[in-house]
Scaffold this motif. Sequence first.
Motif, PDB file in Angstrom:
ATOM      1  N   GLU A 333       0.834  -1.212   0.000  1.00 15.33           N
ATOM      2  CA  GLU A 333       0.000   0.000   0.000  1.00 15.33           C
ATOM      3  C   GLU A 333       0.866   1.257   0.000  1.00 15.33           C
ATOM      4  O   GLU A 333       1.888   1.328   0.706  1.00 15.33           O
ATOM      5  CB  GLU A 333      -0.908  -0.036   1.238  1.00 15.33           C
ATOM      6  CG  GLU A 333      -1.858   1.132   1.280  1.00 15.33           C
ATOM      7  CD  GLU A 333      -2.803   1.086   2.471  1.00 15.33           C
ATOM      8  OE1 GLU A 333      -3.002  -0.005   3.057  1.00 15.33           O
ATOM      9  OE2 GLU A 333      -3.337   2.157   2.816  1.00 15.33           O
ATOM     10  N   CYS A 335       0.362   4.043   1.378  1.00 16.79           N
ATOM     11  CA  CYS A 335       0.474   4.591   2.746  1.00 16.79           C
ATOM     12  C   CYS A 335       1.573   3.885   3.544  1.00 16.79           C
ATOM     13  O   CYS A 335       2.206   4.510   4.401  1.00 16.79           O
ATOM     14  CB  CYS A 335      -0.831   4.408   3.513  1.00 16.79           C
ATOM     15  SG  CYS A 335      -2.158   5.484   2.995  1.00 16.79           S
ATOM     16  N   TYR A 381      -3.189   2.703  -4.980  1.00 20.01           N
ATOM     17  CA  TYR A 381      -3.364   2.280  -3.589  1.00 20.01           C
ATOM     18  C   TYR A 381      -2.432   1.081  -3.377  1.00 20.01           C
ATOM     19  O   TYR A 381      -1.652   1.020  -2.439  1.00 20.01           O
ATOM     20  CB  TYR A 381      -4.835   1.902  -3.420  1.00 20.01           C
ATOM     21  CG  TYR A 381      -5.320   1.580  -2.029  1.00 20.01           C
ATOM     22  CD1 TYR A 381      -4.688   0.648  -1.232  1.00 20.01           C
ATOM     23  CD2 TYR A 381      -6.456   2.208  -1.534  1.00 20.01           C
ATOM     24  CE1 TYR A 381      -5.170   0.352   0.032  1.00 20.01           C
ATOM     25  CE2 TYR A 381      -6.941   1.910  -0.273  1.00 20.01           C
ATOM     26  CZ  TYR A 381      -6.298   0.978   0.506  1.00 20.01           C
ATOM     27  OH  TYR A 381      -6.774   0.681   1.757  1.00 20.01           O
ATOM     28  N   CYS A 401      -7.379   6.605   1.634  1.00 18.91           N
ATOM     29  CA  CYS A 401      -6.229   6.929   2.481  1.00 18.91           C
ATOM     30  C   CYS A 401      -4.986   7.258   1.670  1.00 18.91           C
ATOM     31  O   CYS A 401      -4.192   8.110   2.062  1.00 18.91           O
ATOM     32  CB  CYS A 401      -5.944   5.777   3.432  1.00 18.91           C
ATOM     33  SG  CYS A 401      -5.769   4.182   2.622  1.00 18.91           S
ATOM     34  N   CYS A 402      -4.809   6.575   0.509  1.00 12.32           N
ATOM     35  CA  CYS A 402      -3.548   6.765  -0.222  1.00 12.32           C
ATOM     36  C   CYS A 402      -3.482   8.107  -0.952  1.00 12.32           C
ATOM     37  O   CYS A 402      -2.467   8.806  -0.839  1.00 12.32           O
ATOM     38  CB  CYS A 402      -3.299   5.592  -1.161  1.00 12.32           C
ATOM     39  SG  CYS A 402      -3.029   4.050  -0.259  1.00 12.32           S
TER      40      CYS A 402
END
Length: 615
Positions: A333, A335, A381, A401-402
């Motif tokens: 990911e 993140c 992502y 989120c990414c």
Amino acid sequence: MKINLLLAASCFLLFSGATNNRKPSVKMIDPVDFSHVKITDNFWGPRLKSHATTTLAVCIDQIENQTGRIQNFENAAKGEGKHSGIFYDDSDVYKALEGIAYTLKNNPDPELEKKADEWIDKFAAAQQPDGYINTFYTLTGLDKRWRNMDKHEMYCAGHMTEAAVAYYQATGKHKLLDVAIRMADHMINIFGPGKRDWVPGHEEIELALVKLYGVTKDERYLNFANWLLEERGHGHGTKGGEGDWNIAYYQDDKPVREMTDIAGHAVRAMYLYCGMADVAALKNDTGYISALNRLWDDVVLRNMYVTGGIGSSHHNEGFTEDYDLPNYDAYCETCASVGMVYWNSRMNQFTGDSKYVDVLERSMYNGALAGISLSGDRFFYVNPLASKGKHHRKAWYGTACCPSQISRFIPSIGNYIYGTSADAVWVNLYIGNTSEFNIGKTLVKLQQETDYPWNGTVKLTVQSPMKKEIRLRIPGWCKSYKITVNGVKKSTAIEKGYAVLQKKWKAGDEITLTMDMPVEVVAADPRVKEDVGKRAIQRGPLVYCAEQADNANDFDKLTLSAATRFTTDFNPSLLNGVMTIKAGADKEIMFIPYYSWDNRDAGEMKVWMDYNSAK
Ligand code: FUB
Ligand code: ZN
């Protein structure tokens, strides 16, 4: 001794502030904040521009118009209407705001600041009288709040707090900081020693509370962060809440200071380790640092991809067994790669060991940078190391989120270039910039000029007299380099990967570091099953890949061997300007930097190439 990362690579055969003034600190280096660093180079400079002009606009449009994230705050303020989206969607708004704050710090923009102020007014209006803020529970039933430890209430609060600190530091405005303080006080009223136990299912609040402590100097926030870390591993997660609780997935299987192996969800683990490092630095907790050192070995030697990506499994967005690093199915990911940058920066500050910056740089230039398109408006992502041509960046994700992570990461990359200690300036990354900061009363003014990562020549000009060491990181990938000071060759001591230059510096003194940057052929640790009989290509900090767009025929048959010879060529009109690598194998193979893949017509891609060792 410097260990050769290139024979290795990740799980490969590598091997190779705010301080508490009551006790001597375990932290030896303070980072230089990006606001003191003006990036001027041709690699990151255009990316910062495209972030400000394009990426932020995409995030704002998605948050306001394409999804109901701002509407959720408006509804929560009125106490009526539905919540749309996922229970942690507030966090993306806060992360985008954090990115706006960083952008404003170096590029004032009244329109953008007005937008941020508008959002902040809406957040403040959505805060409950008791300090609680979370649009999901406000709109679906406040009676259910603080029951399910995985419902990300503290995660969202943490991202709000990070945004609040960033916005306060960028503008001096404290409306959101006041919201963050009220939410922190609310949590402290409910949880803590002698009150309720709580294990945040998704870490984040811990590092955010340390930032809140940094600006308020209110020790309750630091102590609460510490208490939350200590809550892990005592069964509170399984006892206290509703919903499933997988102790390893949430890093709740043992007390944090006893941890030895990374497990569970990758982003959660990264945020946890950052929180531990932050608390350790302020509390001088060597137990936390020992745990982090063990975990670092486990991550980097057994569970990291050559791209610096981590968390191979789609199933848990995280870890499985050591050396389980599939290529087509890699999760990696975005993140989590950004999390590796955050964590490794902190690890470097404890020891002044460049091995952490080697990993930081690997994750930053490869795993994280691939997360955004060259146009700045599309995001990965998941970051596989091979593709059959069906994996593409998207404008946004249901779980976003990414994109929001990238939008706060890019404008703050200046954080990772320099560090300071009482007697030294630490030059960690080679990125063209001009900088001005202080070590105590000493003004440090530096200019860095370089075409890194395309070549390894760096000119560092001292622009103000100073009597401090200059410590230049010699990257793990670099086998041969030369340093001159005012044109005179210097042989220097190397300490933990840094060349130490001592001199009474005058304005105009020039240091040049010339690092050879040949094409390197990288082998994985033989325990990585998927990479047996394969090799990857790396040059400097960049991992390369072959894309079908450049290798149209017989993509499956592309093979490297010991006899393969490589040539490099900078192509200014390809992929915004990249150094290409051609491998003169049986059939010529063209490679591009991994970060730049999937910016042209869809097609296959791979990092690890078949290798014929017989030749
Ligand atoms: O749960 C919040 C975020 O969404 C995580 O950090 C990501 O892995 C994604 O699951
Ligand atoms: Zn993400």
